[in-house]
Design a protein around this motif. Structure first.
Motif, PDB file in Angstrom:
ATOM      1  N   LEU A 131       0.821  -1.212   0.000  1.00  0.00           N
ATOM      2  CA  LEU A 131       0.000   0.000   0.000  1.00  0.00           C
ATOM      3  C   LEU A 131       0.854   1.261   0.000  1.00  0.00           C
ATOM      4  CD1 LEU A 131      -2.920  -0.900   2.456  1.00  0.00           C
ATOM      5  CD2 LEU A 131      -2.958  -0.843  -0.048  1.00  0.00           C
ATOM      6  N   CYS A 132       2.023   1.200   0.613  1.00  0.00           N
ATOM      7  CA  CYS A 132       2.929   2.358   0.584  1.00  0.00           C
ATOM      8  C   CYS A 132       3.319   2.705  -0.849  1.00  0.00           C
ATOM      9  CB  CYS A 132       4.178   2.075   1.415  1.00  0.00           C
ATOM     10  SG  CYS A 132       3.907   2.160   3.199  1.00  0.00           S
ATOM     11  N   GLY A 133       3.620   1.657  -1.634  1.00  0.00           N
ATOM     12  CA  GLY A 133       3.957   1.881  -3.041  1.00  0.00           C
ATOM     13  C   GLY A 133       2.772   2.383  -3.838  1.00  0.00           C
ATOM     14  N   LEU A 134       1.596   1.836  -3.576  1.00  0.00           N
ATOM     15  CA  LEU A 134       0.393   2.255  -4.299  1.00  0.00           C
ATOM     16  C   LEU A 134      -0.011   3.681  -3.930  1.00  0.00           C
ATOM     17  CD1 LEU A 134      -1.741  -1.029  -4.125  1.00  0.00           C
ATOM     18  CD2 LEU A 134      -0.457  -0.128  -6.077  1.00  0.00           C
ATOM     19  N   ALA A 135       0.216   4.065  -2.680  1.00  0.00           N
ATOM     20  CA  ALA A 135      -0.114   5.432  -2.257  1.00  0.00           C
ATOM     21  C   ALA A 135       0.733   6.448  -3.011  1.00  0.00           C
ATOM     22  CB  ALA A 135       0.093   5.580  -0.753  1.00  0.00           C
ATOM     23  N   ARG A 136       1.988   6.113  -3.251  1.00  0.00           N
ATOM     24  CA  ARG A 136       2.859   7.010  -4.029  1.00  0.00           C
ATOM     25  C   ARG A 136       2.457   7.023  -5.503  1.00  0.00           C
ATOM     26  NH1 ARG A 136       6.725   4.626  -0.557  1.00  0.00           N
ATOM     27  NH2 ARG A 136       7.281   3.093  -2.146  1.00  0.00           N
ATOM     28  N   LYS A 137       2.036   5.882  -6.003  1.00  0.00           N
ATOM     29  CA  LYS A 137       1.675   5.769  -7.422  1.00  0.00           C
ATOM     30  C   LYS A 137       0.325   6.420  -7.714  1.00  0.00           C
ATOM     31  CE  LYS A 137       1.302   2.325 -11.134  1.00  0.00           C
ATOM     32  NZ  LYS A 137       1.427   0.881 -11.480  1.00  0.00           N
ATOM     33  N   PHE A 138      -0.584   6.394  -6.741  1.00  0.00           N
ATOM     34  CA  PHE A 138      -1.941   6.942  -6.938  1.00  0.00           C
ATOM     35  C   PHE A 138      -2.237   7.975  -5.836  1.00  0.00           C
ATOM     36  CE2 PHE A 138      -1.874   2.576  -8.572  1.00  0.00           C
ATOM     37  CZ  PHE A 138      -2.273   2.793  -9.892  1.00  0.00           C
ATOM     38  N   PRO A 139      -1.607   9.146  -5.914  1.00  0.00           N
ATOM     39  CA  PRO A 139      -1.730  10.139  -4.830  1.00  0.00           C
ATOM     40  C   PRO A 139      -3.113  10.766  -4.705  1.00  0.00           C
ATOM     41  CG  PRO A 139      -0.539  11.066  -6.694  1.00  0.00           C
ATOM     42  CD  PRO A 139      -0.704   9.614  -6.982  1.00  0.00           C
ATOM     43  N   GLN A 140      -3.998  10.578  -5.704  1.00  0.00           N
ATOM     44  CA  GLN A 140      -5.347  11.139  -5.603  1.00  0.00           C
ATOM     45  C   GLN A 140      -6.251  10.283  -4.705  1.00  0.00           C
ATOM     46  OE1 GLN A 140      -5.704  14.057  -6.855  1.00  0.00           O
ATOM     47  NE2 GLN A 140      -3.766  14.023  -7.937  1.00  0.00           N
ATOM     48  N   THR A 141      -5.808   9.069  -4.400  1.00  0.00           N
ATOM     49  CA  THR A 141      -6.562   8.172  -3.518  1.00  0.00           C
ATOM     50  C   THR A 141      -6.001   8.273  -2.105  1.00  0.00           C
ATOM     51  OG1 THR A 141      -7.087   6.643  -5.314  1.00  0.00           O
ATOM     52  CG2 THR A 141      -7.223   5.780  -3.078  1.00  0.00           C
ATOM     53  N   GLU A 197     -10.469  -2.739  -9.498  1.00  0.00           N
ATOM     54  CA  GLU A 197     -11.794  -3.314  -9.755  1.00  0.00           C
ATOM     55  C   GLU A 197     -12.867  -2.640  -8.887  1.00  0.00           C
ATOM     56  OE1 GLU A 197     -11.204  -7.904 -11.160  1.00  0.00           O
ATOM     57  OE2 GLU A 197     -10.876  -7.497  -9.040  1.00  0.00           O
ATOM     58  N   SER A 198     -12.465  -2.161  -7.722  1.00  0.00           N
ATOM     59  CA  SER A 198     -13.416  -1.483  -6.837  1.00  0.00           C
ATOM     60  C   SER A 198     -13.657  -0.045  -7.264  1.00  0.00           C
ATOM     61  CB  SER A 198     -12.896  -1.500  -5.392  1.00  0.00           C
ATOM     62  OG  SER A 198     -11.794  -0.605  -5.247  1.00  0.00           O
ATOM     63  N   GLY A 199     -12.762   0.497  -8.102  1.00  0.00           N
ATOM     64  CA  GLY A 199     -12.878   1.886  -8.551  1.00  0.00           C
ATOM     65  C   GLY A 199     -11.982   2.840  -7.795  1.00  0.00           C
ATOM     66  N   ALA A 200     -11.277   2.353  -6.774  1.00  0.00           N
ATOM     67  CA  ALA A 200     -10.470   3.229  -5.924  1.00  0.00           C
ATOM     68  C   ALA A 200      -9.293   3.845  -6.656  1.00  0.00           C
ATOM     69  CB  ALA A 200      -9.976   2.456  -4.705  1.00  0.00           C
ATOM     70  N   ILE A 201      -8.748   3.146  -7.636  1.00  0.00           N
ATOM     71  CA  ILE A 201      -7.622   3.653  -8.420  1.00  0.00           C
ATOM     72  C   ILE A 201      -7.857   3.335  -9.890  1.00  0.00           C
ATOM     73  CG2 ILE A 201      -5.939   3.469  -6.545  1.00  0.00           C
ATOM     74  CD1 ILE A 201      -5.014   0.838  -7.678  1.00  0.00           C
ATOM     75  N   LYS A 202      -7.163   4.060 -10.745  1.00  0.00           N
ATOM     76  CA  LYS A 202      -7.255   3.825 -12.184  1.00  0.00           C
ATOM     77  C   LYS A 202      -5.914   3.266 -12.650  1.00  0.00           C
ATOM     78  CE  LYS A 202     -10.723   7.390 -13.026  1.00  0.00           C
ATOM     79  NZ  LYS A 202     -11.798   6.389 -13.108  1.00  0.00           N
ATOM     80  N   THR A 203      -5.840   1.948 -12.745  1.00  0.00           N
ATOM     81  CA  THR A 203      -4.587   1.295 -13.080  1.00  0.00           C
ATOM     82  C   THR A 203      -4.310   1.327 -14.570  1.00  0.00           C
ATOM     83  OG1 THR A 203      -3.350  -0.798 -12.899  1.00  0.00           O
ATOM     84  CG2 THR A 203      -5.721  -0.955 -13.270  1.00  0.00           C
TER      85      THR A 203
END
Length: 239
Positions: A131-141, A197-203
């Protein structure tokens, strides 16, 4: 017959001499009506969103194109400013007291990913790392974590790890228990796909990474089966 209310030099002379009565001032409603008539259609752009400007651009004439573009750029700048405000970029630890403020009242257009964990649980530690990596990759979430029993009293350990996904305060998805995540073999891109898939991020992933592994596994199994079948045929021929 000359209009006594007309703005002419002759009427002005007659008014000064008292021959004509003073000029009637237009009523307030008439002034507003005249102002509206003189007002350019450009004024209607001021309250439009970007989508509304796009939807209504066919309704305006060529003389208004410059104004439309001006307002479009203004709305775009406002949208970018809003996006910059909503930059998070890290996983924030919260307690139960912060839950309503950070989750339920996160704000308009905000996705929230909340991880309930407990220290000493290896899979929870792995997910926090991903999640630390994803938080940096998707800062709008907005990525949050909380010790389970601190956030929800008596939350059962067998439900860990748990991830809740919210949008504008409403729960959109929940992932509960180690089996949902596939155990310690969970990869960061697999978790990314699951959250997308939940919509939280746009991969930008084109397909589920887990599917690639499953396809390779099935291909390997089929190859093994064909090899065993050939070996069996060869043994039968020897007899």
């Amino acid at each position: 017959m000359q209009d006594p209310n007309a703005d002419t030099e002759w009427n002005d002379i007659l008014r000064r001499k008292g021959i004509l009565p003073p000029k009637e001032e237009p009523k307030e409603d008439e002034e507003e009506e005249q102002a509206l008539k003189q007002q350019s259609i450009v004024k209607t752009y001021e309250d439009m969103t970007l989508d509304e400007l796009d939807e209504n651009e066919d309704e305006f004439g060529e003389e208004d194109e410059a104004a439309i573009e001006m307002y479009r750029q203004k709305r775009l700048a406002e949208w970018k400013a809003t996006q910059l405000k909503n930059v998070f970029g890290e996983v924030v630890e919260i307690s139960g007291q912060d839950y309503i403020k950070e989750v339920n009242k996160a704000g308009d257009g905000i996705w929230v990913v909340l991880h309930l964990y407990k220290p000493g649980v290896p899979l929870c530690a792995l997910i926090n790392q991903h999640l630390c990596g994803l938080a940096r990759k998707f800062p709008q979430t907005k990525f949050l974590k909380s010790i389970s029993t601190t956030c929800i009293p008596n939350y059962p350990d067998h439900n860990l790890p748990t991830i809740f996904v919210y949008f504008e305060g409403d729960m959109k998805a929940q992932y509960i228990g180690p089996l949902v995540f596939g155990g310690m073999n969970l990869k960061a891109d697999e978790l990314e796909w699951r959250l997308s898939e939940s919509g939280a991020i746009k991969t930008d992933l084109e397909e589920n990474p887990k599917k690639q592994i499953e396809d390779k596994l099935m291909s390997s199994i089929r190859c093994s089966e064909r090899t065993r079948a050939k070996d069996s045929d060869s043994e039968d021929e020897d007899y």
